[in-house]
Motif scaffolding. Structure first.
Motif, PDB file in Angstrom:
ATOM      1  N   PRO A   1     -66.010  31.741  83.547  1.00  0.00           N
ATOM      2  CA  PRO A   1     -65.045  32.007  84.611  1.00  0.00           C
ATOM      3  C   PRO A   1     -63.815  31.122  84.471  1.00  0.00           C
ATOM      4  O   PRO A   1     -63.923  29.970  84.067  1.00  0.00           O
ATOM      5  N   GLU A   7     -60.246  29.591  86.465  1.00  0.00           N
ATOM      6  CA  GLU A   7     -59.911  29.196  87.839  1.00  0.00           C
ATOM      7  C   GLU A   7     -59.169  30.307  88.570  1.00  0.00           C
ATOM      8  O   GLU A   7     -59.011  30.250  89.785  1.00  0.00           O
ATOM      9  N   SER A  53     -60.276  33.497  88.457  1.00  0.00           N
ATOM     10  CA  SER A  53     -61.269  34.474  88.908  1.00  0.00           C
ATOM     11  C   SER A  53     -61.795  34.020  90.271  1.00  0.00           C
ATOM     12  O   SER A  53     -61.602  32.876  90.672  1.00  0.00           O
ATOM     13  N   THR A  54     -62.460  34.932  90.955  1.00  0.00           N
ATOM     14  CA  THR A  54     -62.959  34.631  92.299  1.00  0.00           C
ATOM     15  C   THR A  54     -64.466  34.383  92.280  1.00  0.00           C
ATOM     16  O   THR A  54     -65.150  34.735  91.306  1.00  0.00           O
ATOM     17  N   HIS A  55     -64.947  33.813  93.354  1.00  0.00           N
ATOM     18  CA  HIS A  55     -66.393  33.634  93.509  1.00  0.00           C
ATOM     19  C   HIS A  55     -67.085  34.996  93.451  1.00  0.00           C
ATOM     20  O   HIS A  55     -68.141  35.146  92.852  1.00  0.00           O
ATOM     21  N   ARG A  56     -66.461  35.995  94.032  1.00  0.00           N
ATOM     22  CA  ARG A  56     -67.009  37.361  94.030  1.00  0.00           C
ATOM     23  C   ARG A  56     -67.141  37.884  92.600  1.00  0.00           C
ATOM     24  O   ARG A  56     -68.111  38.575  92.271  1.00  0.00           O
ATOM     25  N   ASN A  57     -66.162  37.566  91.740  1.00  0.00           N
ATOM     26  CA  ASN A  57     -66.241  37.981  90.331  1.00  0.00           C
ATOM     27  C   ASN A  57     -67.482  37.408  89.661  1.00  0.00           C
ATOM     28  O   ASN A  57     -68.170  38.099  88.907  1.00  0.00           O
ATOM     29  N   LEU A  58     -67.780  36.138  89.940  1.00  0.00           N
ATOM     30  CA  LEU A  58     -68.954  35.504  89.350  1.00  0.00           C
ATOM     31  C   LEU A  58     -70.233  36.154  89.865  1.00  0.00           C
ATOM     32  O   LEU A  58     -71.143  36.458  89.086  1.00  0.00           O
ATOM     33  N   VAL A  59     -70.290  36.409  91.162  1.00  0.00           N
ATOM     34  CA  VAL A  59     -71.456  37.082  91.744  1.00  0.00           C
ATOM     35  C   VAL A  59     -71.617  38.474  91.121  1.00  0.00           C
ATOM     36  O   VAL A  59     -72.721  38.874  90.738  1.00  0.00           O
TER      37      VAL A  59
END
Length: 111
Positions: free
Chosen positions: A66, A68, A70-76
């Protein structure tokens, strides 16, 4: 680990992923930009999982990096994709400066 069976996912901005197989400086395939979901990264993952298994008799290794931007949602979402495609080997890694430059070049490192 053989470069021919390592797929790296660079999570960028705008809900986009840039992927490549092999080493960053000398990729076997890619880089290519895709989105999330069925018609995006999922189809690539399913294709490469089968392709690598057929060619090498071993499992594909997925490295998720990831940025910086990208979003937390992208990781999920990408971790969900790993479960959906039943990827046996995947890990989170740190994105390199050279990989950030690729995201910048391709417009995937924006706010």
């Amino acid at each position: 680990i053989a470069d021919t069976r390592t797929l790296t996912l660079l999570l960028g901005s705008g809900n986009q992923i840039e992927w490549y197989i092999g080493e960053y400086g000398n990729p076997v395939e890619g880089p290519e930009i895709v989105g999330y979901g069925t018609d995006g990264i999922r189809s690539i993952l399913l294709k490469k999982l089968a392709e690598i298994r057929q060619k090498t008799g071993e499992d594909l290794i997925v490295v998720i990096r990831p940025s910086e931007k990208s979003t937390h949602r992208n990781l999920v979402d990408i971790l969900d994709e790993m479960n959906i495609v039943k990827a046996p080997i995947y890990m989170l890694g740190t994105i390199s400066e050279a990989e950030i430059e690729v995201l910048e070049r391709d417009g995937l490192y924006n706010d």
